[in-house]
Write a protein that holds these residues in place. Structure first.
Motif, PDB file in Angstrom:
ATOM      1  N   GLU A 292       0.832  -1.201   0.000  1.00  0.00           N
ATOM      2  CA  GLU A 292       0.000   0.000   0.000  1.00  0.00           C
ATOM      3  C   GLU A 292       0.871   1.256   0.000  1.00  0.00           C
ATOM      4  OE1 GLU A 292      -3.447   2.203   2.701  1.00  0.00           O
ATOM      5  OE2 GLU A 292      -2.334   0.509   3.509  1.00  0.00           O
ATOM      6  N   THR A 293       1.926   1.240   0.789  1.00  0.00           N
ATOM      7  CA  THR A 293       2.806   2.407   0.885  1.00  0.00           C
ATOM      8  C   THR A 293       3.438   2.730  -0.463  1.00  0.00           C
ATOM      9  OG1 THR A 293       3.301   1.904   3.190  1.00  0.00           O
ATOM     10  CG2 THR A 293       4.867   3.318   2.017  1.00  0.00           C
ATOM     11  N   PHE A 294       3.882   1.698  -1.180  1.00  0.00           N
ATOM     12  CA  PHE A 294       4.561   1.907  -2.458  1.00  0.00           C
ATOM     13  C   PHE A 294       3.611   1.859  -3.657  1.00  0.00           C
ATOM     14  CE2 PHE A 294       8.108   0.820   0.265  1.00  0.00           C
ATOM     15  CZ  PHE A 294       9.106   1.660  -0.183  1.00  0.00           C
ATOM     16  N   GLN A 295       2.296   1.778  -3.380  1.00  0.00           N
ATOM     17  CA  GLN A 295       1.287   1.753  -4.434  1.00  0.00           C
ATOM     18  C   GLN A 295       1.488   0.560  -5.381  1.00  0.00           C
ATOM     19  OE1 GLN A 295      -1.570   4.176  -4.820  1.00  0.00           O
ATOM     20  NE2 GLN A 295      -0.930   3.897  -2.698  1.00  0.00           N
ATOM     21  N   TRP A 296       1.810  -0.576  -4.812  1.00  0.00           N
ATOM     22  CA  TRP A 296       1.919  -1.832  -5.555  1.00  0.00           C
ATOM     23  C   TRP A 296       0.609  -2.595  -5.422  1.00  0.00           C
ATOM     24  CZ3 TRP A 296       6.534  -0.195  -6.875  1.00  0.00           C
ATOM     25  CH2 TRP A 296       7.341  -0.948  -7.727  1.00  0.00           C
ATOM     26  N   GLY A 297       0.295  -3.413  -6.408  1.00  0.00           N
ATOM     27  CA  GLY A 297      -0.935  -4.200  -6.367  1.00  0.00           C
ATOM     28  C   GLY A 297      -0.845  -5.351  -5.387  1.00  0.00           C
ATOM     29  N   ALA A 298      -1.988  -5.721  -4.792  1.00  0.00           N
ATOM     30  CA  ALA A 298      -2.032  -6.820  -3.828  1.00  0.00           C
ATOM     31  C   ALA A 298      -3.280  -7.654  -4.048  1.00  0.00           C
ATOM     32  CB  ALA A 298      -2.016  -6.294  -2.391  1.00  0.00           C
ATOM     33  N   SER A 299      -3.135  -8.954  -3.828  1.00  0.00           N
ATOM     34  CA  SER A 299      -4.291  -9.831  -3.767  1.00  0.00           C
ATOM     35  C   SER A 299      -3.940 -10.993  -2.855  1.00  0.00           C
ATOM     36  CB  SER A 299      -4.708 -10.311  -5.154  1.00  0.00           C
ATOM     37  OG  SER A 299      -5.971 -10.972  -5.083  1.00  0.00           O
ATOM     38  N   VAL A 300      -4.863 -11.949  -2.746  1.00  0.00           N
ATOM     39  CA  VAL A 300      -4.721 -13.077  -1.838  1.00  0.00           C
ATOM     40  C   VAL A 300      -4.519 -14.343  -2.652  1.00  0.00           C
ATOM     41  CG1 VAL A 300      -5.814 -14.433  -0.011  1.00  0.00           C
ATOM     42  CG2 VAL A 300      -6.152 -11.946  -0.101  1.00  0.00           C
ATOM     43  N   HIS A 301      -3.455 -15.069  -2.324  1.00  0.00           N
ATOM     44  CA  HIS A 301      -3.100 -16.292  -3.048  1.00  0.00           C
ATOM     45  C   HIS A 301      -3.700 -17.517  -2.365  1.00  0.00           C
ATOM     46  CE1 HIS A 301      -0.243 -19.689  -3.959  1.00  0.00           C
ATOM     47  NE2 HIS A 301      -0.583 -19.278  -5.167  1.00  0.00           N
ATOM     48  N   SER A 302      -3.861 -18.571  -3.152  1.00  0.00           N
ATOM     49  CA  SER A 302      -4.361 -19.846  -2.653  1.00  0.00           C
ATOM     50  C   SER A 302      -3.301 -20.918  -2.840  1.00  0.00           C
ATOM     51  CB  SER A 302      -5.632 -20.250  -3.419  1.00  0.00           C
ATOM     52  OG  SER A 302      -5.938 -21.611  -3.201  1.00  0.00           O
ATOM     53  N   SER A 303      -3.004 -21.670  -1.755  1.00  0.00           N
ATOM     54  CA  SER A 303      -2.065 -22.782  -1.872  1.00  0.00           C
ATOM     55  C   SER A 303      -2.745 -24.127  -1.682  1.00  0.00           C
ATOM     56  CB  SER A 303      -0.912 -22.612  -0.864  1.00  0.00           C
ATOM     57  OG  SER A 303      -1.393 -22.327   0.428  1.00  0.00           O
ATOM     58  N   GLY A 304      -4.071 -24.169  -1.851  1.00  0.00           N
ATOM     59  CA  GLY A 304      -4.800 -25.428  -1.785  1.00  0.00           C
ATOM     60  C   GLY A 304      -5.375 -25.677  -0.409  1.00  0.00           C
ATOM     61  N   GLU A 305      -6.428 -24.928  -0.051  1.00  0.00           N
ATOM     62  CA  GLU A 305      -6.880 -24.807   1.323  1.00  0.00           C
ATOM     63  C   GLU A 305      -8.106 -25.657   1.643  1.00  0.00           C
ATOM     64  OE1 GLU A 305      -8.868 -22.678  -1.566  1.00  0.00           O
ATOM     65  OE2 GLU A 305      -6.833 -22.157  -0.943  1.00  0.00           O
ATOM     66  N   LEU A 306      -8.232 -25.995   2.914  1.00  0.00           N
ATOM     67  CA  LEU A 306      -9.503 -26.396   3.504  1.00  0.00           C
ATOM     68  C   LEU A 306     -10.077 -25.169   4.212  1.00  0.00           C
ATOM     69  CD1 LEU A 306      -8.504 -29.884   4.984  1.00  0.00           C
ATOM     70  CD2 LEU A 306      -9.358 -29.338   2.693  1.00  0.00           C
ATOM     71  N   GLY A 307     -11.173 -25.365   4.943  1.00  0.00           N
ATOM     72  CA  GLY A 307     -11.892 -24.230   5.500  1.00  0.00           C
ATOM     73  C   GLY A 307     -11.131 -23.422   6.525  1.00  0.00           C
ATOM     74  N   VAL A 308     -10.180 -24.047   7.238  1.00  0.00           N
ATOM     75  CA  VAL A 308      -9.433 -23.295   8.251  1.00  0.00           C
ATOM     76  C   VAL A 308      -8.527 -22.270   7.581  1.00  0.00           C
ATOM     77  CG1 VAL A 308      -7.752 -23.451  10.126  1.00  0.00           C
ATOM     78  CG2 VAL A 308      -9.543 -25.193   9.906  1.00  0.00           C
ATOM     79  N   GLN A 309      -7.729 -22.725   6.598  1.00  0.00           N
ATOM     80  CA  GLN A 309      -6.882 -21.749   5.922  1.00  0.00           C
ATOM     81  C   GLN A 309      -7.705 -20.777   5.095  1.00  0.00           C
ATOM     82  OE1 GLN A 309      -3.207 -22.989   4.197  1.00  0.00           O
ATOM     83  NE2 GLN A 309      -2.975 -21.095   3.051  1.00  0.00           N
ATOM     84  N   ALA A 329      -8.748 -19.056  -4.979  1.00  0.00           N
ATOM     85  CA  ALA A 329      -9.062 -20.163  -4.072  1.00  0.00           C
ATOM     86  C   ALA A 329      -9.230 -21.435  -4.892  1.00  0.00           C
ATOM     87  CB  ALA A 329     -10.335 -19.886  -3.273  1.00  0.00           C
ATOM     88  N   HIS A 330      -8.663 -22.514  -4.376  1.00  0.00           N
ATOM     89  CA  HIS A 330      -8.936 -23.849  -4.920  1.00  0.00           C
ATOM     90  C   HIS A 330     -10.241 -24.405  -4.351  1.00  0.00           C
ATOM     91  CE1 HIS A 330      -4.528 -23.632  -5.502  1.00  0.00           C
ATOM     92  NE2 HIS A 330      -4.608 -24.681  -6.300  1.00  0.00           N
ATOM     93  N   TYR A 331     -10.840 -23.697  -3.431  1.00  0.00           N
ATOM     94  CA  TYR A 331     -11.866 -24.226  -2.539  1.00  0.00           C
ATOM     95  C   TYR A 331     -13.039 -24.872  -3.275  1.00  0.00           C
ATOM     96  CZ  TYR A 331     -14.601 -24.222   1.839  1.00  0.00           C
ATOM     97  OH  TYR A 331     -15.319 -24.571   2.954  1.00  0.00           O
ATOM     98  N   HIS A 332     -13.446 -24.272  -4.392  1.00  0.00           N
ATOM     99  CA  HIS A 332     -14.617 -24.814  -5.091  1.00  0.00           C
ATOM    100  C   HIS A 332     -14.343 -26.162  -5.745  1.00  0.00           C
ATOM    101  CE1 HIS A 332     -12.425 -22.202  -7.936  1.00  0.00           C
ATOM    102  NE2 HIS A 332     -12.764 -23.089  -8.854  1.00  0.00           N
ATOM    103  N   HIS A 333     -13.071 -26.573  -5.824  1.00  0.00           N
ATOM    104  CA  HIS A 333     -12.754 -27.886  -6.381  1.00  0.00           C
ATOM    105  C   HIS A 333     -12.925 -29.007  -5.355  1.00  0.00           C
ATOM    106  CE1 HIS A 333     -11.284 -26.503 -10.265  1.00  0.00           C
ATOM    107  NE2 HIS A 333     -10.610 -25.549  -9.652  1.00  0.00           N
ATOM    108  N   LEU A 334     -13.038 -28.673  -4.077  1.00  0.00           N
ATOM    109  CA  LEU A 334     -13.224 -29.679  -3.036  1.00  0.00           C
ATOM    110  C   LEU A 334     -14.639 -30.238  -3.053  1.00  0.00           C
ATOM    111  CD1 LEU A 334     -11.493 -27.834  -0.063  1.00  0.00           C
ATOM    112  CD2 LEU A 334     -10.706 -29.981  -1.065  1.00  0.00           C
ATOM    113  N   THR A 335     -14.771 -31.487  -2.658  1.00  0.00           N
ATOM    114  CA  THR A 335     -16.108 -32.086  -2.514  1.00  0.00           C
ATOM    115  C   THR A 335     -16.658 -31.917  -1.109  1.00  0.00           C
ATOM    116  OG1 THR A 335     -15.204 -34.264  -1.934  1.00  0.00           O
ATOM    117  CG2 THR A 335     -15.577 -33.819  -4.273  1.00  0.00           C
TER     118      THR A 335
END
Length: 412
Positions: A292-309, A329-335
């Protein structure tokens, strides 16, 4: 409040179909380790990390001397106890610390009756937008899902995900097949979903020159960014200087030293923050403040999560004022999931921030037992191997691509 015990349980949760990527595959399931800390206040906190089995559980057990008697409210002390930079040269504890920090923030939130995001400044949004995460998939064992390779098949798969979850941004995990195949799929997605944002991520499979060629070939599309086309800060810097679209990474900027170098070099435009890779929710949020300070872009990465992460990702996304892009999020690929109430729902491509204190999720003990038993039955898998190509291994940037005409069948 003091920590009185810590334990780790490895689980494996099925995917709708095996996911292919340029470095290997997810073989039809995710393997994750759940971390629980107990306190003298009778409160329990939960965390999560990738991978598992005896080695992960032993590693967590090995940290007990650092943790027994520790006050989980003292998060900065926890960081130095576990991630001392000199000690970590000999034993990188980044992801172990992340899982333990998640659990400490969970129990601290319960103790104070506040949410995890309130421990890092509070929420500026109550729901987080997500992108589709489109993989070329092998067919599931029962044949009910997966098998997508061609542009038409990938468009149909995306339509299904949009109908179910409401996504408005679409990310293709490329690099499995020759680059021209990814170009065709991206053009088909652009035609099928005009106005929606597009992203392409080949997991660093291409050379700088190939990356530039692909970027120019899809330059007519509504590209939000090109993610990790080439490896390394220098490779990414060269790509960025030669193309007209933003670039992004989750692989070559995963700590503060690399972030400083990235900003000095102007190497990458958007940094995808992973609550595990960065060593915890607090560290990922602090990196977001630098961005934010340097005006760089940010988003949230997914490393293959269950509900806790996923909960940690939601708390991060809720707290970042400069969240300029839909999260991954990989989340929608989970059953299924291991949290009470089952999988968190998407609504209009978004997931709501959990309402309860701490992380806001609780483990479903029956589900944990079920998927711990499934792990004992199936064991782990080699993320960096493709089960349908047993002698193959990834070499970047001289990638040996799969043949798109060979079909999408696992050797079940």
């Amino acid at each position: 409040m003091k920590i009185t015990d810590i334990k780790a349980t490895t689980v494996t949760v099925p995917l709708e179909a095996p996911l292919r990527h340029s470095n290997g595959a997810h073989w039809g399931r995710f393997v994750r380790t759940l971390i629980e800390i107990e306190t003298d206040e009778g409160l329990t906190g939960v965390g999560e990390m990738g991978g598992g089995g005896e080695s992960a559980e032993r590693a967590i057990a090995g940290l007990k001397p650092y943790l027994l008697g520790h006050d989980p409210l003292q998060l900065e002390q926890l960081r130095w106890k576990i991630m001392n930079p000199v000690a970590s040269l000999y034993n990188n504890r980044m992801q172990l610390h992340a899982a333990i920090e998640f659990a400490c923030m969970d129990v601290a939130g319960k103790f104070l009756n506040i949410r995890a995001c309130d421990l890092i400044g509070g929420a500026v949004r109550e729901e987080v937008p997500f992108a589709t995460y489109l993989f070329y998939r092998y067919r599931s064992k029962d044949g009910s899902a997966g098998g997508e390779i061609t542009p038409d098949e990938m468009v149909a798969h995306t339509r299904d995900l949009v109908a179910r979850h409401g996504f408005k941004t679409h990310k293709l995990k490329g690099g499995v097949f020759p680059p021209d195949h990814d170009i065709e799929v991206m053009q088909a997605l652009g035609a099928a979903f005009p106005g929606d944002g597009l992203r392409l991520d080949p997991n660093s499979a291409w050379s700088v020159e190939e990356s530039i060629r692909v970027a120019k070939a899809i330059g007519n599309l509504n590209n939000e960014y090109l993610e990790d086309p080439a490896w390394g800060l220098e490779g990414m810097r060269r790509v960025r200087n030669a193309i007209d679209m933003p670039t992004a990474t989750n692989t070559v900027v995963v700590n503060f030293e690399q972030l400083a170098a990235c900003i000095r070099l102007e190497a990458v435009d958007v940094i995808l923050l992973d609550t595990t890779f960065w060593g915890g929710l607090r560290q990922a949020y602090k990196a977001g403040q630098v961005l934010e300070t340097f005006q760089w872009g940010a988003s949230v990465h997914s490393s293959g999560e269950l509900g806790v992460q996923l909960a940690t990702m939601l708390h991060l996304g809720a707290a970042l004022p400069n969240l300029a892009f839909a999260a991954d999020a990989h989340y929608h690929h989970l059953t299924d999931d291991v949290i009470k109430g089952g999988k968190m729902p998407y609504r209009d491509g978004r997931i709501a921030l959990p309402k309860g204190p701490g992380l806001g999720v609780e483990l479903d003990r029956d589900k944990v037992a079920e998927y711990a038993e499934l792990y004992r039955e199936l064991g782990g898998y080699a993320y960096d191997r493709d089960p349908a190509r047993p002698d193959w291994y990834s070499i970047a940037p001289e990638q040996r691509y799969a043949d798109p005409k060979a079909g999408a069948v696992m050797p079940w």
